[in-house]
Write an enzyme that holds these catalytic residues in place. Structure first.
Site, short mmCIF file in Angstrom:
data_model
loop_
_atom_site.label_atom_id
_atom_site.label_comp_id
_atom_site.label_asym_id
_atom_site.label_seq_id
_atom_site.Cartn_x
_atom_site.Cartn_y
_atom_site.Cartn_z
N MET A 222 2.73 -21.13 10.57
CA MET A 222 4.11 -21.57 10.58
C MET A 222 5.06 -20.72 11.41
O MET A 222 6.24 -21.04 11.53
CB MET A 222 4.63 -21.62 9.13
CG MET A 222 3.76 -22.42 8.17
SD MET A 222 3.43 -24.11 8.70
CE MET A 222 5.07 -24.81 8.66
N GLY A 223 4.59 -19.63 12.00
CA GLY A 223 5.49 -18.70 12.65
C GLY A 223 5.67 -18.86 14.14
O GLY A 223 6.64 -18.38 14.71
N SER B 129 6.59 -13.34 12.91
CA SER B 129 7.23 -13.53 14.22
C SER B 129 6.46 -12.76 15.28
O SER B 129 7.04 -12.24 16.22
CB SER B 129 8.69 -13.07 14.17
OG SER B 129 8.77 -11.72 13.75
N ASN C 31 0.85 -7.74 5.31
CA ASN C 31 2.01 -7.67 6.18
C ASN C 31 1.88 -6.44 7.07
O ASN C 31 1.34 -5.41 6.64
CB ASN C 31 3.31 -7.60 5.38
CG ASN C 31 4.54 -7.85 6.25
OD1 ASN C 31 4.67 -8.92 6.84
ND2 ASN C 31 5.42 -6.87 6.36
N GLY D 277 2.30 -25.58 12.58
CA GLY D 277 3.64 -26.02 12.22
C GLY D 277 4.69 -25.41 13.13
O GLY D 277 5.16 -24.29 12.91
N LYS E 58 4.65 -16.39 21.62
CA LYS E 58 4.36 -15.95 20.26
C LYS E 58 2.95 -16.39 19.87
O LYS E 58 2.44 -17.40 20.35
CB LYS E 58 5.38 -16.51 19.28
CG LYS E 58 6.77 -15.90 19.42
CD LYS E 58 7.79 -16.59 18.53
CE LYS E 58 7.61 -16.26 17.07
NZ LYS E 58 8.71 -16.82 16.23
N ASP F 210 6.74 -20.61 17.30
CA ASP F 210 7.61 -21.70 17.72
C ASP F 210 8.28 -21.41 19.06
O ASP F 210 9.31 -21.98 19.40
CB ASP F 210 8.68 -21.97 16.66
CG ASP F 210 9.51 -20.74 16.34
OD1 ASP F 210 9.29 -19.68 16.97
OD2 ASP F 210 10.41 -20.82 15.48
N LYS G 52 19.64 -29.27 15.84
CA LYS G 52 19.85 -27.98 15.18
C LYS G 52 19.97 -26.92 16.25
O LYS G 52 19.14 -26.84 17.16
CB LYS G 52 18.69 -27.63 14.24
CG LYS G 52 18.93 -26.29 13.52
CD LYS G 52 17.82 -25.95 12.55
CE LYS G 52 16.60 -25.42 13.27
NZ LYS G 52 15.58 -24.92 12.31
#
Length: 319
Positions: A217-218, A197, A158, A290, A224, A220, A66
């Site tokens: 999950m953010g 992010s 948020n 993740g 970060k 990657d 990908k």
């Protein structure tokens, strides 16, 4: 080569399909039938991220990658911030097999991995779901989590609270009450999804109660970070792939600080395959790091290709 544009993906792969494909992918990884290749991930400046995730699934007969990343100015252009395309090749000959739009597939497989971790690791009596982040992928996360557990309430935070009403609308569509809260109120959650992010931790160890499951999950990319490194030291940590977790996931910070060792991180696939146990007590904090692996992308793209061929969809070109 079959080309499947982004516009066709929604009609080919559902949230249920993605969960099944990701679960099978984790099990195949655990049993040694599939492996990921090293990730290429680069910062382009101005918040932009670009890279490649790839791998081979011998048992599934897939080889591919990908290509894509995160482009934060896209919303102003009327585009999705996350842009990606999946390329599949014949594993024996290397001949290109398909080019598949990867934006929706990425959101679906990311949410599926999170939901799978919740289903396997959250307490059976979990009732309150917390979500940190309200961007494009947060809605996918909420819908996927609602498929695996009967939540009674959703609480959300948020950095830009004006974005939370969109998430509240998704909760309402699922028949779930939603409350916007401060981070300190995340102690009320039985499971927490972080999907931001962020370059710096927002969720702290003090914001998490004993017995909580976290799906982070953010993160990657190197640098970060969504949660305080000390939180991983308090938790039993699981991940999609240990090497990637330590390199670009939440674990990068805890390992660098000497708070945990890579050997203490459990691949979630081992739990899926019944090779290791999941949650060991109701008071244990569990955390799924993740990072998103290429094999997940191949799994959902492969499903899209199968369905497209069955239905005569997509465009075939000579290569």
């Amino acid at each position: 080569m079959l080309i499947i544009p982004e516009a066709l993906i929604a009609g080919l792969v559902s949230e249920v399909d993605a969960l099944a494909a990701v679960s099978d992918c984790f099990a195949s990884m655990a049993r040694g039938g599939a492996r990921n290749f090293p990730v290429v991930r680069e910062a382009l400046g101005q918040g932009r991220q670009y890279g490649f995730k790839s791998g081979i699934d011998v048992s599934g007969g897939m080889l591919g990658l990908k290509s894509g990343g995160y482009f934060p100015a896209n919303m102003e252009r009327g585009l999705t911030n996350h842009q990606s395309t999946v390329f599949l090749f014949d594993p024996d000959s290397g001949v290109p097999v398909a080019m598949v739009g990867g934006n929706l597939l990425t959101a679906l497989r990311t949410a599926a991995a999170s939901a799978l971790s919740i289903d396997l690791l959250a307490r059976r009596d979990a009732k309150v779901l917390g979500i940190v982040g309200a961007g494009h992928q947060a809605a996918f996360q909420l819908r996927a989590a609602a498929r695996v557990r009967p939540w009674e309430k959703v609480i959300g935070w948020n950095l830009h609270p004006e974005m939370l009403p969109k998430l509240a609308a998704v909760a309402a569509g699922l028949g779930l009450p939603f409350e916007a809260v401060g981070l300190e109120r995340m102690v009320d959650a039985d499971a927490i999804i972080t999907i931001t992010s962020s370059p710096a931790a927002s969720l702290m160890a003090a914001h998490v109660s004993a017995g909580t499951h976290l799906a982070c999950m953010g993160t990657d990319t190197k640098g970060k970070q969504e949660v305080e490194a000390a939180l991983l030291a308090k938790a039993r940590v699981f991940t999609d792939e240990v090497a990637q977790s330590v390199m670009i996931g939440e674990a990068q910070h805890a390992v660098a600080a000497g708070l945990i060792e890579a050997g203490a991180i459990t691949p979630l696939g081992d739990v899926v395959a019944g090779m290791q146990s999941g949650r060991q007590s109701d008071g244990e904090i569990t955390l799924f790091d993740g990072t998103g692996v290429g094999l997940q992308d191949l799994a959902v793209a492969g499903m899209a290709v199968k369905r497209a061929r069955e239905r005569g969809l997509g465009f075939t070109v000579e290569v």
